[in-house]
Motif scaffolding. Structure first.
Motif, mmCIF file in Angstrom:
data_model
loop_
_atom_site.group_PDB
_atom_site.id
_atom_site.type_symbol
_atom_site.label_atom_id
_atom_site.label_comp_id
_atom_site.label_asym_id
_atom_site.label_seq_id
_atom_site.Cartn_x
_atom_site.Cartn_y
_atom_site.Cartn_z
ATOM 1 N N PRO A 65 0.828 -1.201 0.000
ATOM 2 C CA PRO A 65 0.000 0.000 0.000
ATOM 3 C C PRO A 65 0.860 1.248 0.000
ATOM 4 N N ALA A 66 0.235 2.378 -0.316
ATOM 5 C CA ALA A 66 0.937 3.645 -0.190
ATOM 6 C C ALA A 66 1.171 3.919 1.291
ATOM 7 N N LEU A 67 2.413 4.248 1.640
ATOM 8 C CA LEU A 67 2.754 4.438 3.047
ATOM 9 C C LEU A 67 2.702 5.911 3.428
ATOM 10 N N PRO A 68 2.191 6.210 4.629
ATOM 11 C CA PRO A 68 2.280 7.592 5.111
ATOM 12 C C PRO A 68 3.737 8.025 5.237
ATOM 13 N N THR A 69 3.966 9.305 5.139
ATOM 14 C CA THR A 69 5.317 9.815 5.329
ATOM 15 C C THR A 69 5.623 9.917 6.812
ATOM 16 N N MET A 70 6.872 10.238 7.130
ATOM 17 C CA MET A 70 7.272 10.349 8.529
ATOM 18 C C MET A 70 6.416 11.381 9.257
ATOM 19 N N SER A 71 5.997 12.458 8.563
ATOM 20 C CA SER A 71 5.203 13.483 9.222
ATOM 21 C C SER A 71 3.814 12.986 9.585
ATOM 22 N N ASP A 72 3.375 11.886 8.959
ATOM 23 C CA ASP A 72 2.067 11.322 9.273
ATOM 24 C C ASP A 72 2.115 10.360 10.452
ATOM 25 N N VAL A 73 3.299 9.964 10.882
ATOM 26 C CA VAL A 73 3.410 8.993 11.964
ATOM 27 C C VAL A 73 3.048 9.674 13.274
ATOM 28 N N ALA A 74 2.109 9.074 13.994
ATOM 29 C CA ALA A 74 1.564 9.704 15.188
ATOM 30 C C ALA A 74 2.575 9.882 16.328
ATOM 31 N N PRO A 75 3.378 8.859 16.681
ATOM 32 C CA PRO A 75 4.257 9.032 17.842
ATOM 33 C C PRO A 75 5.258 10.167 17.645
ATOM 34 N N ASP A 76 5.579 10.821 18.738
ATOM 35 C CA ASP A 76 6.557 11.897 18.707
ATOM 36 C C ASP A 76 7.916 11.353 18.288
ATOM 37 N N PRO A 77 8.674 12.107 17.476
ATOM 38 C CA PRO A 77 10.017 11.646 17.093
ATOM 39 C C PRO A 77 10.901 11.293 18.281
ATOM 40 N N ASP A 78 10.676 11.952 19.417
ATOM 41 C CA ASP A 78 11.454 11.624 20.614
ATOM 42 C C ASP A 78 11.241 10.171 21.027
ATOM 43 N N LEU A 79 10.056 9.625 20.726
ATOM 44 C CA LEU A 79 9.773 8.240 21.080
ATOM 45 C C LEU A 79 10.641 7.288 20.273
ATOM 46 N N PHE A 80 10.875 7.622 19.002
ATOM 47 C CA PHE A 80 11.743 6.782 18.178
ATOM 48 C C PHE A 80 13.200 6.885 18.628
ATOM 49 N N ARG A 81 13.604 8.059 19.058
ATOM 50 C CA ARG A 81 14.961 8.192 19.596
ATOM 51 C C ARG A 81 15.104 7.382 20.878
ATOM 52 N N ALA A 82 14.067 7.406 21.712
ATOM 53 C CA ALA A 82 14.092 6.596 22.929
ATOM 54 C C ALA A 82 14.141 5.111 22.591
ATOM 55 N N ALA A 83 13.419 4.716 21.537
ATOM 56 C CA ALA A 83 13.433 3.314 21.111
ATOM 57 C C ALA A 83 14.832 2.901 20.684
ATOM 58 N N ALA A 84 15.505 3.757 19.923
ATOM 59 C CA ALA A 84 16.863 3.438 19.477
ATOM 60 C C ALA A 84 17.806 3.296 20.665
ATOM 61 N N GLN A 85 17.635 4.145 21.678
ATOM 62 C CA GLN A 85 18.493 4.048 22.861
ATOM 63 C C GLN A 85 18.251 2.749 23.623
ATOM 64 N N ILE A 86 16.994 2.340 23.726
ATOM 65 C CA ILE A 86 16.677 1.066 24.378
ATOM 66 C C ILE A 86 17.316 -0.085 23.613
ATOM 67 N N LEU A 87 17.223 -0.045 22.300
ATOM 68 C CA LEU A 87 17.840 -1.092 21.481
ATOM 69 C C LEU A 87 19.354 -1.109 21.673
ATOM 70 N N ASP A 88 19.956 0.067 21.758
ATOM 71 C CA ASP A 88 21.410 0.152 21.955
ATOM 72 C C ASP A 88 21.835 -0.468 23.287
ATOM 73 N N ARG A 89 20.943 -0.454 24.270
ATOM 74 C CA ARG A 89 21.254 -1.030 25.579
ATOM 75 C C ARG A 89 20.927 -2.526 25.642
ATOM 76 N N GLY A 90 20.527 -3.099 24.517
ATOM 77 C CA GLY A 90 20.198 -4.516 24.495
ATOM 78 C C GLY A 90 18.755 -4.814 24.817
ATOM 79 N N GLY A 91 17.899 -3.784 24.802
ATOM 80 C CA GLY A 91 16.493 -3.962 25.128
ATOM 81 C C GLY A 91 15.639 -4.341 23.934
ATOM 82 N N VAL A 92 14.331 -4.397 24.168
ATOM 83 C CA VAL A 92 13.355 -4.873 23.184
ATOM 84 C C VAL A 92 12.259 -3.829 23.004
ATOM 85 N N VAL A 93 11.867 -3.601 21.753
ATOM 86 C CA VAL A 93 10.825 -2.633 21.419
ATOM 87 C C VAL A 93 9.685 -3.351 20.697
ATOM 88 N N ALA A 94 8.448 -3.020 21.055
ATOM 89 C CA ALA A 94 7.260 -3.551 20.377
ATOM 90 C C ALA A 94 6.777 -2.521 19.360
#
Length: 235
Positions: A9-38
């Motif tokens: 399907p046609a995908l929304p752009t990044m500006s259409d994604v509901a979560p705040d960009p800070d949430l994705f940065r937090a997700a990357a940090q959790i992954l860097d620490r060996g954690g898991v993201v849903a």
């Protein structure tokens, strides 16, 4: 019964994604620490970790050690760079983004970079590669550098989460990325079936085998591989 998924399907752009960009940065940090993201996908909800930390996905799910994980990638070019080149893989890359996991030989130097995690994503030197067709999944991959070890979000032996409520109830991740609402404020309805898993032919063979029926129909796979003289069979 839902029709097989046939095209991305046609995908929304990044500006259409509901979560705040800070949430994705937090997700990357959790992954860097060996954690898991849903996170949500167009098929079922998933769990992600860095390939080097793939063992954590087994621990959270209680997953059998002999069941490999897949690698979710930001785009087809990223996925192709992880694999040994082949005409069959290139032909199937046209199905991405979408609910297809292609099992194919991996590049040895990439496997070595993941250390012990390579045994979880490529126990026999073969990788399961997928590019999800969901804006939140792709935004997570973009924030995390393009490649993550992934699996369905469920305790081993239970049904995969197909809604945010089910994903939250399983409570397997350190962080859950919320789904993207549509124009009516509703989360999109996923296929509620996992991706189709197709193993490419070994050298000297001309048969690709469907290891798991899922969101992409066999007819689509056969049509892409037939010009190469490769048949598609189901185990």
């Amino acid at each position: 019964m839902r029709e097989p998924y046939m095209s991305a399907p046609a995908l929304p752009t990044m500006s259409d994604v509901a979560p705040d960009p800070d949430l994705f940065r937090a997700a990357a940090q959790i992954l860097d620490r060996g954690g898991v993201v849903a996170y949500p996908t167009e098929t079922v909800w998933g769990l992600a970790a860095r390939p080097a930390a793939a063992a954590e996905l087994y621990r959270r799910k209680g997953r059998e050690a002999d069941k490999p994980l897949q690698l979710s990638c930001l785009d087809a070019a990223t996925a192709l760079a992880l694999a040994v080149p082949s005409p069959a893989l290139l032909a199937l890359s046209g199905c991405w983004p979408g609910p297809l996991t292609v099992v194919t030989p991996g590049q040895p130097e990439r496997l070595r970079a993941w250390g012990a995690g390579a045994g979880a994503v490529a126990p026999d030197g073969w990788l399961g590669l997928r590019v999800p067709a969901h804006p939140v999944a792709l935004a997570l991959l973009r924030a995390a550098g393009g490649v993550l070890a992934t699996t369905s979000l469920n305790p081993s032996g239970q049904a995969a989460a197909s809604s945010q409520a089910e994903a939250e109830a399983y409570a397997l991740a350190d962080l859950l990325l919320p789904d993207v609402p549509d124009a009516a404020g509703q989360a999109p309805r996923p296929l509620a079936v996992p991706s189709t898993v197709l193993r490419l032919p070994a050298p000297g063979e001309q048969v690709a085998r469907v290891l798991r029926e899922g969101g992409l129909g066999r007819a689509e796979l056969a049509a892409r591989l037939a010009p190469l003289g490769v048949r598609v069979e189901t185990l």
